[in-house]
Each structure stands twice: as C-alpha cells, then as structure tokens.
Design an enzyme around this catalytic site. Structure first.
Site, short mmCIF file in Angstrom:
data_model
loop_
_atom_site.label_atom_id
_atom_site.label_comp_id
_atom_site.label_asym_id
_atom_site.label_seq_id
_atom_site.Cartn_x
_atom_site.Cartn_y
_atom_site.Cartn_z
N PRO A 156 6.72 22.92 2.95
CA PRO A 156 6.01 21.69 3.33
C PRO A 156 4.66 21.61 2.61
CG PRO A 156 5.57 23.33 4.98
CD PRO A 156 6.35 24.02 3.86
N TRP A 157 3.90 20.59 2.94
CA TRP A 157 2.63 20.35 2.27
C TRP A 157 1.43 20.80 3.08
CZ3 TRP A 157 0.21 17.57 5.91
CH2 TRP A 157 1.03 16.83 6.77
N LYS A 181 11.02 25.06 -4.19
CA LYS A 181 10.83 23.61 -4.25
C LYS A 181 9.67 23.27 -3.28
CE LYS A 181 11.50 19.11 -3.35
NZ LYS A 181 10.22 18.92 -2.62
N PRO A 182 8.48 23.00 -3.83
CA PRO A 182 7.37 22.63 -2.95
C PRO A 182 7.51 21.19 -2.49
CG PRO A 182 6.65 22.58 -5.24
CD PRO A 182 8.11 22.98 -5.25
N GLU A 184 6.73 17.30 -2.20
CA GLU A 184 6.34 16.33 -3.24
C GLU A 184 4.84 16.00 -3.16
OE1 GLU A 184 7.50 11.99 -1.95
OE2 GLU A 184 9.04 13.38 -1.27
N SER A 233 10.11 19.78 8.64
CA SER A 233 10.38 19.13 9.92
C SER A 233 11.77 19.49 10.44
CB SER A 233 10.27 17.61 9.76
OG SER A 233 11.28 17.17 8.88
N THR A 236 14.62 17.32 8.82
CA THR A 236 15.07 17.76 7.50
C THR A 236 15.78 19.11 7.61
OG1 THR A 236 13.14 16.64 6.56
CG2 THR A 236 14.36 18.09 5.10
N GLU A 254 12.32 27.22 9.56
CA GLU A 254 11.00 27.24 10.19
C GLU A 254 10.61 25.78 10.36
OE1 GLU A 254 9.49 29.84 11.22
OE2 GLU A 254 10.41 31.49 10.12
N CYS A 288 1.93 23.39 12.03
CA CYS A 288 3.15 23.57 12.84
C CYS A 288 2.84 24.31 14.12
CB CYS A 288 4.22 24.30 12.04
SG CYS A 288 3.68 25.87 11.37
P1 NDP Z 1 9.69 17.61 5.60
O1 NDP Z 1 10.80 18.04 6.46
O2 NDP Z 1 9.48 16.19 5.35
O3 NDP Z 1 9.81 18.28 4.15
C1 NDP Z 1 9.89 19.68 3.98
C2 NDP Z 1 10.47 19.99 2.62
O4 NDP Z 1 11.84 19.59 2.59
C3 NDP Z 1 9.77 19.25 1.47
O5 NDP Z 1 9.70 20.07 0.34
C4 NDP Z 1 10.72 18.09 1.25
O6 NDP Z 1 10.63 17.54 -0.02
C5 NDP Z 1 12.05 18.79 1.44
N1 NDP Z 1 13.18 17.88 1.69
C6 NDP Z 1 13.16 16.58 2.06
N2 NDP Z 1 14.42 16.12 2.22
C7 NDP Z 1 15.25 17.14 1.92
C8 NDP Z 1 16.67 17.30 1.91
N3 NDP Z 1 17.48 16.32 2.25
N4 NDP Z 1 17.18 18.49 1.57
C9 NDP Z 1 16.36 19.53 1.26
N5 NDP Z 1 15.01 19.44 1.26
C10 NDP Z 1 14.46 18.26 1.58
O7 NDP Z 1 8.38 18.30 6.22
P2 NDP Z 1 6.89 18.11 5.79
O8 NDP Z 1 6.72 18.48 4.35
O9 NDP Z 1 6.42 16.77 6.24
O10 NDP Z 1 6.15 19.25 6.63
C11 NDP Z 1 5.70 19.06 7.93
C12 NDP Z 1 6.67 19.69 8.91
O11 NDP Z 1 6.78 21.07 8.61
C13 NDP Z 1 6.19 19.62 10.33
O12 NDP Z 1 7.26 19.26 11.16
C14 NDP Z 1 5.73 21.04 10.62
O13 NDP Z 1 5.78 21.38 11.98
C15 NDP Z 1 6.69 21.82 9.80
N6 NDP Z 1 6.17 23.15 9.52
C16 NDP Z 1 6.76 24.22 10.11
C17 NDP Z 1 6.25 25.49 9.92
C18 NDP Z 1 6.88 26.69 10.56
O14 NDP Z 1 6.60 27.78 10.12
N7 NDP Z 1 7.72 26.55 11.58
C19 NDP Z 1 5.07 25.71 9.07
C20 NDP Z 1 4.56 24.53 8.48
C21 NDP Z 1 5.11 23.29 8.71
P3 NDP Z 1 9.72 16.24 -0.24
O15 NDP Z 1 8.34 16.60 0.18
O16 NDP Z 1 9.82 16.02 -1.69
O17 NDP Z 1 10.33 15.14 0.59
#
Ligand code: NDP
Length: 514
Positions: A156-157, A181-182, A184, A233, A236, A254, A288
């Site tokens: 995630p970001w 894959k970080p 976007e 999330s 996803t 995670e 998170c």
């Molecule tokens: P997303 O679920 O939107 O994206 C996470 C990653 O998955 C990104 O790299 C995204 O790419 C990629 N992705 C998107 N669609 C797909 C797909 N269909 N198949 C495979 N990969 C895909 O999460 P966020 O980036 O918005 O991060 C925030 C979320 O992460 C929050 O819910 C937070 O709680 C959680 N999180 C959990 C942690 C933990 O340790 N449990 C730690 C940190 C965050 P792209 O960005 O290009 O769409």
C-alpha cells in the site's frame, strides 16, 4: 547460471529511468500540491512474467548463498538505506505528503527489521534437531526451513517503506527473491528500494520493482510466484486471494483494521489521551494499526474527553513544514471520511473537535466524535482519516465485547494500571499494546498480522521468516531399528514389541472406569 537478465524489454524501473517511447505510463503526484513527482511505466502481464522469470534465475544464486552471505548483503543494504535516509524520506514525503519526521520514523523501523531478519534467519530457519521419540529412537530427526523461490509482494501507500519491508526483508533473508508491486501512489519509493539493493548485489535482480496500477498487481497474482504477500485493503485482499487460488499460490493477507484503544478507570488519563490522539491522528489517520475507536470507562469518560480535547488544540493538518499531519494521500478517501463523519453526526454523535467542516479537499483537520452509535459506519468501517470515535462503557467486559464485535481484528491498545495484560489477552486481534501505542510494530522479534477480515499469516519475527519458507523434515537412520516395523519382513515379535512400547508410553493411568 543461464540468465534472462538481459532479455527484459521493459526492465524493472530504476529511479533514473525514463520510460521508453510507446510504453504506457502513469504519474505519481504530490498529494499536497498535485505536482507530478515522477512518471513510471505501467508493467503489463508480459513485463510481470519476465520479471518473475528473472527473479527465478536470480533465486538460483541468492537461494544457494549461505545465511551468513545473505546476511552480509542485507546488512550492507541496511547501512545504505540508513546513510541515505534523508533522500528516501524526502521521496516518501513527496509521494505521500507525510511530514519528514514521520517518513524518517517509518524508515528507521524498516531498517531495524532488515537487520533483524538478516541476523536471525540462520538461527530460526537453519537445521534443528528434533527428538525422535522412543519408537523411532534409531533415527536422527531434523527440520529446516527452505526458501519457496520467488515471492510477489504487493504494497500500500500509507507506509510505503515500513509496510512492504515487513514482507520483502523477511522473504529475502529466508533465501527468496522478490518481485514488488508498490502502490500506484508511491511507485518512486518502491523503485528506490529495488535500486539500492541492486547496487549492493551487483545488479542481480534479487529485488525488482514493477510499477503500474491494479491490473499489474493482478498479473503478479497469476504469474506463478511461489507466494504472494499482500498488504492493502480487505476488499482488494479478497480479489488477490481469489486470483491466487487459480494457481494454488499461497498468500499472506495483511488487510485493514478498526482498532480500538480501551481506557480503564485506573488508567493514567493524560497518557491515554496522548496515545489515542497520536494513534488516531498521526499520518493523518492513514494507519492500518491506527486507533479509530476509543472505549472509556464511564467513571473517567468526561475527564478523558476533556483531556483529549485540550491536547488536540493546535493539532493541524497542512502542507507546510509546521503542520503535524499531511494531506489525505488517496483523493477518493476524502469522500469516505466525510461520509463516516456525516453518518455519525446524523445518528446523534457529538463533534468535540472538528466535524464535517473539517473535511476539506486535500486535507482533513483532526476530528473527535463522542457518543457514536455502534451501528454507524464510523464504528463499523475503516475510516482511514484523522478521526476518533469515543464512547463510554460500563466496564471492561463491555469494552472488550464492543472491540471484538467488529469484522476486523488487527491490533489495539489498552490503558490500565492493574488489568492491562488481562484485558489485552481478551482482545481478538493479532497485536495489542498495554499503556503504549503501536509499540509492537517496533519490536522486530514479534509477529505482525491480524485475524478475521484483517487477514492472516504473519510478517516480522521468527513467524515472519517462516512464512516465506516451507518446512523440510528429514530422518536419518543412525543404527538398525530394534523393531522392524516398516517392512514386509515384520515379525510377530516386532508387532508385540510395538504394542508393549505404545502401552507403556500411552496406556497410562488415565483410563475410563469400567
Ligand atoms: P488497496 O487495497 O487499494 O491497494 C493495495 C495494493 O493492491 C496496491 O498496490 C494496489 O495497486 C494493489 N491492487 C489493486 N487492485 C489489485 C488487484 N485487483 N490485484 C492485485 N493488486 C491490486 O490498499 P491501499 O493502497 O489503499 O492501502 C490502504 C489499505 O491498506 C488500508 O485498508 C490499510 O488498513 C491497509 N494496510 C494494512 C496493513 C497491515 O499490515 N495489515 C498495513 C498498511 C496498510 P494500486 O495502488 O495501483 O491500485
């Protein structure tokens, strides 16, 4: 080693790389200003497949190194990141908008994890003797943990260094190569990490970063990697798991959370309020394991609300160096935050700090709500903004029950002088800090991960190292067995001998009364 390293048409990005003509690209933006920070190629399924192929080649070299040799490379990388921390923090700030000091904090924690994983892999994963038991006493039994091969990491970001590093460092230390894959929103940070490790290992693609949007991540899921570690999330995460199921690729998920901080009547109120404020507001609430709910014993509820309201004065979101928190990194999240605040207010909650007007276009000012109905989205869904929902509870039983009522189970905190440990053990989540906030994330030896819709599998610590391996059991005969049990030459004497041993071992005194 036969190599495909030179065959990549669209090599995994380097920070200096300018995408070639005709290559589809996307921009990463500074969320505080909208300025373009970098332009990166969108890796298609072919690029992903080639990256995985290159990683498989590299794994032949990396996986064959001794633990000590791998540790040396990883510890050098750790030092390189440390010496360039200002560079990486500036890049992270430009892509996420977070204050420099916060960027440095997450990088410092990530560095600690690289060092821990490198130093402990041998002890945790190397061959260990296991007792063979009486029946197999003639065998020497060992277990060791072998690398899986190529691990795909999707990040995630919100903590673009710390979060993926929890998978990357542990997978590498265990002897795997990684294709990363970080998000976007933070591709530059991902590229920076791969570039610096590449410098350390002489350009061998032990860690590659593939940039792109969701479909690039989806392509990684079906690329034939040996394990997929996803952080992001819950929604996803479910898609990732479904895609990985196609090839029976194991996953670590995670995912999101809705952590609570519980305040008992004997807690230090000032410290609990300070922790709740930081747990809820730091990184603009985009954590998170951030605090989203607070359950306070009714006897100290008013004092707690007064204290946290007081402490919140002057806390400010902004793009300037003096601001405590930055912008909302992902523009679409602003609508989610607004809808949660609105829903809570519509259902009767009170805003003691901020409120609906605090939700701006790029920045959300700290917002503290009290008496938020348990059915409102501000309680049930991940808000991921600088908001807190604070509710009174009759006792700690109610605090635990409400905490555990949600679908998530990531982490949480408890403030209590006497009963902290007891309350912590009753919370259904992967991690809890007592009289502190998020402290477990800074202890590299502790496992990190959730239950329920927060996911499964563990990063960090010995569990995190084992997550990226398979267990290999070996028995070696030391001398001929006294009983010949696994042979068609087995005799009645052997069978009687086994019966005798089993009865002696397990017949025992504990039996049913006639
Ligand atoms: P997303 O679920 O939107 O994206 C996470 C990653 O998955 C990104 O790299 C995204 O790419 C990629 N992705 C998107 N669609 C797909 C797909 N269909 N198949 C495979 N990969 C895909 O999460 P966020 O980036 O918005 O991060 C925030 C979320 O992460 C929050 O819910 C937070 O709680 C959680 N999180 C959990 C942690 C933990 O340790 N449990 C730690 C940190 C965050 P792209 O960005 O290009 O769409």
């Amino acid at each position: 080693m036969t190599s495909t390293f030179d065959r990549h048409p669209n090599p995994p990005a380097t920070s200096a790389s300018v995408p070639a003509d005709g290559v589809e690209t996307f921009e990463s933006l500074d969320p505080a200003t909208g300025d373009v920070v970098g332009v990166h190629p969108v890796a298609g399924p072919e690029d992903v497949a080639l990256a995985v192929e290159r990683a498989r080649d590299a794994a032949q070299w990396w996986g064959a190194l001794s633990f000590d040799e791998r540790a040396e490379h990883l510890l050098t990388w750790r030092s390189v990141i440390t010496r360039r921390i200002a560079q990486l923090a500036a890049l992270s700030r430009s892509e996420t908008g977070k204050p420099i000091a916060d960027a440095q904090l997450e990088i410092a924690l990530a560095i600690d994890h690289v060092a821990w994983a490198a130093k402990h892999a041998k002890k945790v994963l190397g061959p260990q003797n296991v007792s063979s038991g009486l029946v197999m006493a003639n065998q020497k039994s060992t277990v060791e943990y072998k690398p899986l091969g190529v691990v795909g990491v999707i990040g995630p970001w919100n903590y673009p260094v710390f979060t993926p590093m929890g998978s990357i460092a542990y997978a590498l230390a265990a002897g795997n190569t990684v294709v990363f894959k970080p998000s976007e929103y933070t591709p530059g940070v991902g590229v920076w990490l791969a570039d610096t490790l590449s410098e350390v290992v002489g350009g061998i693609p032990v860690l590659q970063t593939i940039t792109g949007l969701g479909p690039t991540g989806a392509a990684l899921c079906t690329s034939g990697v040996d394990k997929l570690a996803f952080t992001g999330s819950t929604a996803t995460g479910k898609k990732v798991m479904a895609a990985c199921a196609e090839r029976l690729t194991p996953v670590v998920i995670e995912a999101g959370g809705k952590d609570s901080l519980i305040v008992d009547q004997d807690a230090n109120i000032a410290k609990a309020a300070e922790a709740a404020l930081w747990g809820g507001m730091s990184n603009a609430g985009q954590t998170c394991i951030g605090t989203e709910r607070v359950y306070v014993h009714e006897r100290v509820f008013d004092a707690f609300v007064a204290e946290i309201t007081e402490q919140a004065q002057g806390l400010r979101a902004g793009g300037d160096a003096g601001a405590h928190i930055g912008p909302i990194t992902m523009p679409s999240q602003v609508d989610v935050i607004r809808s949660h605040v609105q829903d809570a207010l519509d259902r009767g909650a009170t805003a003691v700090v901020g409120g609906i007007d605090a939700v701006g276009e790029r920045f959300v000012q700290p917002t503290i709500l009290t008496h938020v109905p348990e059915t409102s989205s501000a309680i049930t869904e991940e808000t991921f903004g600088p908001t807190l929902a604070i509710n009174p509870v009759r006792d700690m039983d109610e605090a635990v029950r409400l905490t555990n009522a949600g679908k998530y189970g990531l982490a949480g905190a408890v403030f209590s002088k006497r009963n902290g440990m007891e309350i912590a053990r009753r919370i259904r989540s992967g991690m809890t800090s007592v009289n502190g906030i998020i402290t477990f994330a800074g202890v590299p030896g502790l496992p990190f991960g959730g239950v329920g819709e927060s996911g499964f599998g563990r990063i960090h610590g010995p569990d995190g190292l084992k997550e990226f391996t398979y267990a290999k059991a070996i028995t070696r005969q030391r001398y001929a067995p006294p009983l010949n049990l696994t042979s068609f030459k087995r005799t009645v004497r052997d069978e009687k001998g086994l019966n005798l041993i089993v009865t002696l071992l397990h017949g025992g005194k504990k039996t049913l009364k006639p």
